[in-house]
Write a protein that holds these residues in place. Structure first.
Motif, short mmCIF file in Angstrom:
data_model
loop_
_atom_site.label_atom_id
_atom_site.label_comp_id
_atom_site.label_asym_id
_atom_site.label_seq_id
_atom_site.Cartn_x
_atom_site.Cartn_y
_atom_site.Cartn_z
N ILE A 22 2.17 1.65 -3.47
CA ILE A 22 1.11 2.15 -4.35
C ILE A 22 0.96 3.66 -4.15
O ILE A 22 0.82 4.41 -5.13
CB ILE A 22 -0.22 1.41 -4.07
N PHE A 64 0.83 -1.21 0.00
CA PHE A 64 0.00 0.00 0.00
C PHE A 64 0.87 1.26 0.00
O PHE A 64 0.55 2.23 -0.69
CB PHE A 64 -0.96 0.01 1.20
N PHE A 124 -2.96 -2.54 -6.89
CA PHE A 124 -3.79 -2.43 -5.70
C PHE A 124 -4.50 -3.75 -5.39
O PHE A 124 -4.58 -4.16 -4.23
CB PHE A 124 -4.83 -1.31 -5.87
N PHE A 146 -4.47 -5.78 -1.95
CA PHE A 146 -5.71 -5.81 -1.18
C PHE A 146 -6.10 -7.24 -0.81
O PHE A 146 -6.49 -7.50 0.32
CB PHE A 146 -6.82 -5.12 -1.99
#
Length: 149
Positions: A40, A37, A85, A89
């Motif tokens: 990203i 994350f 992502f 996730f």
């Protein structure tokens, strides 16, 4: 007549040792998903900076590349961040669900955890196949282009 699998006749036992392995795996997958994350976030930030970098550099003079080039590169960064992502996730959800399943002995969370892990690996596998295919096409294109000269 349908043959029964060997797996149909026994139940899978999740021992304390296996629970320990899964707990450690959940910690590492949580750590890697958080790093994902953050990565990203850097990709999106870098994409935005790249998209506007050329317009800022043109304030002080001319630029080697046109405005569209930097915007295009910035958009590529943002699109790659969006693609990346999903596996991050899925990995995050795996770690969250497996941790909850182990602490509460909840089969629903256990199932969700492995569903997310499956989705993570499926996504990464398809993504890898796509990129290997693109590399092969690029190599063919380079060889075909070089043979013209």
């Amino acid at each position: 007549m349908v043959e029964k699998s060997v797996f149909d006749s026994f139940e899978l036992e999740v021992t304390q040792e296996i629970k320990g392995f899964l707990k450690e795996t959940s910690s590492w997958s949580y750590f890697l998903s958080i790093l994902g994350f953050v990565g990203i976030g850097f990709m999106v930030f870098g994409g935005i900076i790249m998209a506007f970098a050329n317009s800022f550099s043109q304030l002080g003079g001319s630029s080697a590349y046109g405005f569209g080039y930097s915007v295009g590169i910035g958009l590529v960064y943002i699109v790659l961040a969006l693609i990346y992502f999903f596996p991050v996730f899925y990995l995050f959800n795996f770690s969250k669900n497996i941790k909850r399943a182990l602490s509460a002995n909840n089969n629903t969370d256990f199932k969700r955890a492995f569903l997310n892990l499956k989705s993570h690996y499926k996504f990464m596998g398809i993504f890898t196949i796509v990129f290997i295919s693109l590399y092969i096409l690029a190599i063919i294109g380079v060889v075909a282009g070089a043979s013209m000269f």
